[in-house]
Design an enzyme around this catalytic site. Structure first.
Site, PDB file in Angstrom:
ATOM      1  N   LYS A 172     -35.989  34.994  15.901  1.00  0.00           N
ATOM      2  CA  LYS A 172     -37.291  35.171  15.264  1.00  0.00           C
ATOM      3  C   LYS A 172     -37.326  36.604  14.753  1.00  0.00           C
ATOM      4  CE  LYS A 172     -41.669  34.061  14.387  1.00  0.00           C
ATOM      5  NZ  LYS A 172     -42.124  32.899  13.610  1.00  0.00           N
ATOM      6  N   PRO A 196     -44.164  14.524  16.466  1.00  0.00           N
ATOM      7  CA  PRO A 196     -45.576  14.244  16.757  1.00  0.00           C
ATOM      8  C   PRO A 196     -46.339  15.506  17.114  1.00  0.00           C
ATOM      9  CG  PRO A 196     -44.175  13.530  18.579  1.00  0.00           C
ATOM     10  CD  PRO A 196     -43.260  13.934  17.468  1.00  0.00           C
ATOM     11  N   ALA A 222     -41.516  33.598   9.198  1.00  0.00           N
ATOM     12  CA  ALA A 222     -42.924  33.847   9.535  1.00  0.00           C
ATOM     13  C   ALA A 222     -43.771  33.268   8.408  1.00  0.00           C
ATOM     14  CB  ALA A 222     -43.185  35.343   9.676  1.00  0.00           C
ATOM     15  N   GLY A 223     -44.566  32.237   8.717  1.00  0.00           N
ATOM     16  CA  GLY A 223     -45.374  31.621   7.676  1.00  0.00           C
ATOM     17  C   GLY A 223     -44.506  30.896   6.664  1.00  0.00           C
ATOM     18  N   GLY A 267     -48.539  17.968  19.112  1.00  0.00           N
ATOM     19  CA  GLY A 267     -48.682  18.162  20.547  1.00  0.00           C
ATOM     20  C   GLY A 267     -47.394  18.064  21.332  1.00  0.00           C
ATOM     21  N   GLU A 275     -35.996  31.400  12.475  1.00  0.00           N
ATOM     22  CA  GLU A 275     -37.348  30.935  12.164  1.00  0.00           C
ATOM     23  C   GLU A 275     -38.123  32.012  11.424  1.00  0.00           C
ATOM     24  OE1 GLU A 275     -41.581  29.766  14.244  1.00  0.00           O
ATOM     25  OE2 GLU A 275     -39.771  29.706  15.487  1.00  0.00           O
TER      26      GLU A 275
END
Length: 238
Positions: A37, A201, A112-113, A203, A110
């Site tokens: 990240k 999915p 950002a945004g 959650g 990953e």
């Protein structure tokens, strides 16, 4: 493919869930996985971030790295300016990716945004980092109304920057999808200029790691070690 950049059509579309799912399946299949990240915003030191979420869902077998953190929930360049902190350049991201790639089978980066969120005052983005390491890009999109335009714009930006787009994954599929979401299962590949490679999915990050892995495998394409079949999935909503 040893390096993959995960970007979103917007913020809060499920990039971290998709990143964790990719890492979980690859790690369970015996691959050495690293998750990077580059810039985390909106959190203070010591607060759990996206990397911590991935680590919680996947387990300690993977390598995780966060390069910079800014307290304001803004684009990295803006958050860095407000904090009086140095920005992060694509070359710095590329250097860490290259280092991780030497000792891992898969490096997940990953963003950002969205794809064109600015990382520094020069206007460079995660797309520049992807270009620097010659990495393909996976687009994470929302499920409902408006996602086709956002996905098409992201895909066009990827193409114009000379990058390869693998396709699109829906990061947060609702329990009760409306007409727009159901229709988008057919229309998203055209907007993305690539296949629908998974649907997670909503959650899913609340699951126990073992359950998360099971769901992740069923929600991701065989390209990533999963069993997801887009036509079979869409047939449930005809």
């Amino acid at each position: 493919m040893s390096v993959l950049v995960i970007t979103g059509t917007d913020t809060e579309v499920g990039k971290t869930a998709v990143t964790a799912a990719l890492a979980a399946v690859a790690s369970a299949d015996g691959r050495r996985v690293a998750v990077l990240k580059p810039a985390q915003t909106g959190l203070l030191p010591g607060e759990p971030g996206d990397i911590d979420e991935v680590l919680r869902l996947v387990g300690p077998a993977i390598t995780t790295r966060e390069l910079v953190r800014y307290p304001d929930p803004l684009a990295p360049a803006t958050a860095a300016r407000r904090a009086g902190r140095p920005t992060l350049s694509p070359s710095e991201i590329a250097a860490v990716v290259t280092e991780l790639d030497q000792t891992h089978d898969l490096v997940l980066v990953e963003g950002a945004g969205g794809l064109l969120v600015r990382f520094d005052e020069k206007g460079t983005t995660i797309a520049d980092a992807a270009w620097a390491v010659n990495a393909p890009v996976l687009v994470v999109a929302a499920a409902g109304l408006g996602t086709l335009n956002a996905t098409a714009l992201t895909a066009e930006a990827i193409l114009r920057r000379g990058l390869e787009s693998l396709g699109v994954v829906v990061g947060r599929w609702p329990a009760a999808p409306d007409l727009a979401a159901r229709s988008n299962l057919t229309d998203l590949p055209e907007a993305a200029g690539g296949p629908l490679l998974g649907v997670l999915p909503n959650g899913v990050t609340g699951l126990h790691p073992a359950d998360f892995l099971e769901v992740a495998r069923g929600a991701l394409s065989p390209w990533f070690g999963g069993t997801f079949d887009p036509e079979a999935f869409a047939s449930h909503y005809v």
